[in-house]
Design a protein around this motif. Structure first.
Motif, mmCIF file in Angstrom:
data_model
loop_
_atom_site.group_PDB
_atom_site.id
_atom_site.type_symbol
_atom_site.label_atom_id
_atom_site.label_comp_id
_atom_site.label_asym_id
_atom_site.label_seq_id
_atom_site.Cartn_x
_atom_site.Cartn_y
_atom_site.Cartn_z
ATOM 1 N N PHE A 42 -14.798 2.817 8.580
ATOM 2 C CA PHE A 42 -14.221 2.077 9.707
ATOM 3 C C PHE A 42 -12.889 2.723 10.087
ATOM 4 C CE2 PHE A 42 -17.308 -1.010 8.570
ATOM 5 C CZ PHE A 42 -17.433 -1.903 9.629
ATOM 6 N N ARG A 43 -12.561 2.635 11.368
ATOM 7 C CA ARG A 43 -11.248 3.066 11.834
ATOM 8 C C ARG A 43 -10.375 1.830 12.055
ATOM 9 N NH1 ARG A 43 -11.475 8.412 12.857
ATOM 10 N NH2 ARG A 43 -13.449 9.278 13.603
ATOM 11 N N LEU A 44 -9.152 1.897 11.577
ATOM 12 C CA LEU A 44 -8.217 0.803 11.790
ATOM 13 C C LEU A 44 -7.794 0.762 13.261
ATOM 14 C CD1 LEU A 44 -5.908 1.190 8.666
ATOM 15 C CD2 LEU A 44 -7.663 -0.535 9.037
ATOM 16 N N PRO A 45 -7.521 -0.403 13.796
ATOM 17 C CA PRO A 45 -7.019 -0.475 15.176
ATOM 18 C C PRO A 45 -5.653 0.191 15.287
ATOM 19 C CG PRO A 45 -6.870 -2.612 14.096
ATOM 20 C CD PRO A 45 -7.647 -1.727 13.185
ATOM 21 N N GLY A 77 -1.959 0.900 15.608
ATOM 22 C CA GLY A 77 -0.801 0.098 15.243
ATOM 23 C C GLY A 77 -0.974 -0.730 13.995
ATOM 24 N N ALA A 78 -2.143 -0.748 13.407
ATOM 25 C CA ALA A 78 -2.368 -1.531 12.187
ATOM 26 C C ALA A 78 -1.655 -0.868 11.012
ATOM 27 C CB ALA A 78 -3.860 -1.638 11.898
ATOM 28 N N PRO A 79 -0.948 -1.640 10.201
ATOM 29 C CA PRO A 79 -0.239 -1.053 9.053
ATOM 30 C C PRO A 79 -1.203 -0.630 7.955
ATOM 31 C CG PRO A 79 -0.006 -3.438 9.046
ATOM 32 C CD PRO A 79 -0.712 -3.087 10.322
ATOM 33 N N PHE A 80 -0.836 0.426 7.241
ATOM 34 C CA PHE A 80 -1.704 0.920 6.166
ATOM 35 C C PHE A 80 -0.856 1.646 5.142
ATOM 36 C CE2 PHE A 80 -1.489 4.171 9.428
ATOM 37 C CZ PHE A 80 -1.202 5.322 8.716
ATOM 38 N N VAL A 81 -1.468 1.877 3.988
ATOM 39 C CA VAL A 81 -0.842 2.651 2.918
ATOM 40 C C VAL A 81 -1.649 3.917 2.731
ATOM 41 C CG1 VAL A 81 -0.198 2.718 0.494
ATOM 42 C CG2 VAL A 81 0.026 0.585 1.786
ATOM 43 N N GLU A 82 -1.008 5.051 2.853
ATOM 44 C CA GLU A 82 -1.712 6.324 2.724
ATOM 45 C C GLU A 82 -1.712 6.785 1.281
ATOM 46 O OE1 GLU A 82 -1.876 10.681 4.956
ATOM 47 O OE2 GLU A 82 -0.226 9.288 5.323
ATOM 48 N N SER A 83 -2.847 7.336 0.856
ATOM 49 C CA SER A 83 -2.966 7.808 -0.519
ATOM 50 C C SER A 83 -2.149 9.071 -0.719
ATOM 51 C CB SER A 83 -4.434 8.070 -0.853
ATOM 52 O OG SER A 83 -4.546 8.686 -2.113
ATOM 53 N N SER A 84 -1.780 9.289 -1.959
ATOM 54 C CA SER A 84 -1.017 10.493 -2.282
ATOM 55 C C SER A 84 -1.874 11.750 -2.162
ATOM 56 C CB SER A 84 -0.462 10.388 -3.709
ATOM 57 O OG SER A 84 -1.523 10.191 -4.637
ATOM 58 N N GLU A 85 -3.209 11.595 -2.272
ATOM 59 C CA GLU A 85 -4.119 12.726 -2.136
ATOM 60 C C GLU A 85 -4.594 12.791 -0.695
ATOM 61 O OE1 GLU A 85 -7.009 13.189 -5.254
ATOM 62 O OE2 GLU A 85 -6.018 11.657 -6.440
ATOM 63 N N SER A 86 -4.530 13.943 -0.101
ATOM 64 C CA SER A 86 -4.840 14.087 1.330
ATOM 65 C C SER A 86 -6.341 14.208 1.542
ATOM 66 C CB SER A 86 -4.136 15.320 1.891
ATOM 67 O OG SER A 86 -4.536 16.468 1.179
ATOM 68 N N ALA A 87 -6.942 13.144 2.037
ATOM 69 C CA ALA A 87 -8.360 13.173 2.416
ATOM 70 C C ALA A 87 -8.588 12.346 3.669
ATOM 71 C CB ALA A 87 -9.229 12.646 1.281
ATOM 72 N N GLY A 88 -7.535 11.773 4.202
ATOM 73 C CA GLY A 88 -7.648 11.003 5.429
ATOM 74 C C GLY A 88 -7.940 9.541 5.226
ATOM 75 N N PHE A 89 -8.282 9.128 3.996
ATOM 76 C CA PHE A 89 -8.591 7.726 3.733
ATOM 77 C C PHE A 89 -7.303 6.949 3.474
ATOM 78 C CE2 PHE A 89 -12.507 9.950 2.721
ATOM 79 C CZ PHE A 89 -13.460 9.144 3.315
ATOM 80 N N TYR A 138 -5.500 2.719 2.879
ATOM 81 C CA TYR A 138 -5.719 1.346 2.434
ATOM 82 C C TYR A 138 -4.968 0.408 3.380
ATOM 83 C CZ TYR A 138 -6.913 3.923 -1.810
ATOM 84 O OH TYR A 138 -7.450 4.809 -2.701
ATOM 85 N N PRO A 139 -5.662 -0.431 4.131
ATOM 86 C CA PRO A 139 -4.967 -1.337 5.063
ATOM 87 C C PRO A 139 -4.217 -2.418 4.302
ATOM 88 C CG PRO A 139 -7.303 -1.852 4.991
ATOM 89 C CD PRO A 139 -7.121 -0.598 4.173
ATOM 90 N N THR A 140 -3.124 -2.875 4.897
ATOM 91 C CA THR A 140 -2.341 -3.939 4.279
ATOM 92 C C THR A 140 -2.886 -5.313 4.632
ATOM 93 O OG1 THR A 140 -0.819 -3.969 6.159
ATOM 94 C CG2 THR A 140 -0.270 -2.522 4.308
ATOM 95 N N GLY A 141 -3.794 -5.389 5.614
ATOM 96 C CA GLY A 141 -4.426 -6.655 5.955
ATOM 97 C C GLY A 141 -3.751 -7.389 7.091
ATOM 98 N N ASN A 142 -2.678 -6.840 7.669
ATOM 99 C CA ASN A 142 -1.975 -7.514 8.758
ATOM 100 C C ASN A 142 -2.578 -7.151 10.120
ATOM 101 O OD1 ASN A 142 -0.178 -8.715 6.971
ATOM 102 N ND2 ASN A 142 1.126 -6.884 6.948
ATOM 103 N N ASP A 198 -11.130 -6.259 15.002
ATOM 104 C CA ASP A 198 -10.672 -5.120 15.810
ATOM 105 C C ASP A 198 -10.964 -3.782 15.141
ATOM 106 O OD1 ASP A 198 -9.678 -6.859 17.731
ATOM 107 O OD2 ASP A 198 -7.700 -6.993 16.766
ATOM 108 N N GLU A 199 -11.448 -3.807 13.915
ATOM 109 C CA GLU A 199 -11.795 -2.552 13.247
ATOM 110 C C GLU A 199 -13.042 -1.943 13.887
ATOM 111 O OE1 GLU A 199 -10.152 -4.055 8.874
ATOM 112 O OE2 GLU A 199 -12.288 -3.696 9.215
ATOM 113 N N VAL A 200 -13.042 -0.628 14.000
ATOM 114 C CA VAL A 200 -14.120 0.069 14.707
ATOM 115 C C VAL A 200 -15.060 0.726 13.698
ATOM 116 C CG1 VAL A 200 -14.681 1.853 16.396
ATOM 117 C CG2 VAL A 200 -12.581 0.506 16.640
#
Length: 453
Positions: free
Chosen positions: A143-146, A148-160, A162-166, A171-173
């Motif tokens: 899924f793609r986050l809408p 402006g949605a807040p998220f936490v990016e992983s330390s490992e670069s893969a594009g994934f 973790y949304p904070t839920g706010n 609205d997720e695609v």
């Protein structure tokens, strides 16, 4: 289900046409010979067979996750009537027809998923085969986050991320289903459910599966005992016996697979992130019509159609997706189901010497029984040749290629003959109910199998 209801109407019409049971049966002549007090009825035979076939073709199938994006502000007509009806007609009914006409293919699909689930289990620390099945059946969806949605990016670069839920989940695609190779292990450790949670997602538990197996085994036992006591089986019972036998193996290989799971685990990327599917480049189907038909016949027969699917362009996991098992595993997994497929056809030969109402029905039954044995056996030869060729490291490549090509040509020429065989034997199984021998209504004398004084 619709087909079985139609078959039940045939039974009722056959019952009317057949008229009352012969007087000899009503007087209990056969029963007196075997020490029995009751006789079977046409409706009872039909109901027992139809219910068992239903369990083997509708209830026993463990479909992949058929993901459908949630629609906002639906009218009650769409939510409660139109969408469920469309789901049944376009997906569930298709699976039912496949299971009814080509049950060996369902078995092959189950074996391929079982083998590939074992491969994934070995690659993911702490995972069980249930996790592997859930991965293969489309249990993880990107899924793609809408914006402006807040998220936490992983330390490992893969594009994934973790949304904070706010944000609103509506609205997720949805983007596409994911393969095991598409998701980094560190992401799987965070989002993957436990085995208990996976079982909770399924609509069936061990008790339900045992009940289905007991029903199938009970039917097999009844048919076996009738054979021991030299009581004839109707053609419909022979067909049902074949389904019940094959269904046992389908259930064994799908025992750890969650059944009828509908909601995948959501894995996220940002609204601007690009998703590139891992693995080899997807093959393309031949566009020329005759060649395309032959190509698809071969690839779908051996279960290699996954190589032509680009998951990044799919809204949901394909119906018969098996996780792209490697060539060796693919053909190794195809050998056993092909042999069992020949055995499935051989079971129909139990009625080889049965009393058919007409000579033409007897001849057609025998011809199509041979066809149902031959076609799966030819493919078993192909699987064996390919596996031996790989194991011997292609030392006799010319010979194996020649044998494989001959077998593949036979499969292409006889593929539709096999489907016709399944249809004709099913039709004959119901039409012969109009004229059954009197001994077909005799019940089994169970007392001869129970120790007593």
């Amino acid at each position: 289900m619709i087909v079985l209801l139609f078959a039940y109407s045939i039974i009722q019409s056959a019952k009317i046409e057949a008229g009352p049971i012969p007087a000899s049966i009503e007087l209990g002549d056969v029963a007196s010979c075997d020490g029995q007090n009751s006789q079977r009825t046409l409706a009872g035979i039909g109901w027992s067979c139809l219910s068992t076939i239903f369990l083997c073709t509708w209830v026993a199938v463990h479909p992949n996750v058929h993901f459908r994006p949630e629609k906002q502000n639906q009218r009650w007509f769409e939510r409660w009537l139109w969408d469920p009806l469309r789901e049944i007609l376009t997906y569930e009914l298709s699976l039912f027809i496949w299971a009814l006409l080509v049950p060996e293919y369902i078995l092959g699909w189950a074996v391929r998923q079982y083998v590939q689930a074992g491969v994934i289990k070995q690659q993911a620390p702490g995972w069980t085969r249930t996790h592997g099945h859930f991965m293969i059946m489309g249990g993880f969806h990107l899924f793609r986050l809408p914006a402006g949605a807040p998220f936490v990016e992983s330390s490992e670069s893969a594009g994934f991320v973790y949304p904070t839920g706010n944000h609103s989940r509506g609205d997720e695609v949805p983007v596409c289903p994911l393969k095991f190779e598409d998701i980094p292990v560190y992401v799987l450790k965070t989002v993957a459910p436990t085995k208990t949670e996976l079982k909770d997602r399924g609509k069936s538990d061990a008790l339900t599966k045992i009940i289905v197996l007991v029903q199938a085994l009970w039917f097999v036992m009844q048919c076996t005992v009738r054979g021991v006591q030299k009581l004839p089986l109707t053609e419909l019972e022979v067909v049902t016996l074949a389904y019940a036998t094959l269904n046992f193996f389908i259930y064994v290989f799908w025992w750890d697979k969650p059944q009828n799971a509908e909601c995948p685990i959501r894995v996220y990327k940002t609204s601007t992130a690009i998703h590139e599917e891992s693995g080899k480049e997807v093959k393309q189907w031949e566009k020329r019509l005759p060649v395309s038909w032959m190509d698809k016949t071969i690839e779908y027969t051996n279960g290699a159609q996954d190589d032509y699917v680009n998951l990044s362009k799919e809204n949901s996991i394909p119906m018969f997706w098996s996780g792209k098992p490697s060539g060796y595993l693919l053909y190794s997994a195809g050998f056993g189901p092909s042999i069992l497929g020949s055995a499935f056809g051989a079971i129909h030969c139990i009625a080889w010497l049965s009393e058919f109402p007409t000579r033409s029905e007897l001849v057609l039954w025998r011809i199509y029984c041979i066809a149902m044995i031959k076609v799966p056996f030819v493919f078993a030869v192909v699987c064996a040749v390919v596996v031996v060729d790989i194991r011997t490291r292609k030392r006799y490549k010319g010979f194996f290629v020649a044998v494989s090509m001959i077998c593949l040509v036979l499969i292409i020429l006889s593929a539709w003959l096999y489907v016709a065989s399944r249809v004709v034997t099913l039709v004959i199984a119901f039409t012969t109910l109009r004229s059954l021998p009197s001994t077909a209504f005799a019940t089994v004398d169970w007392t001869s199998f129970i120790p007593h004084i």
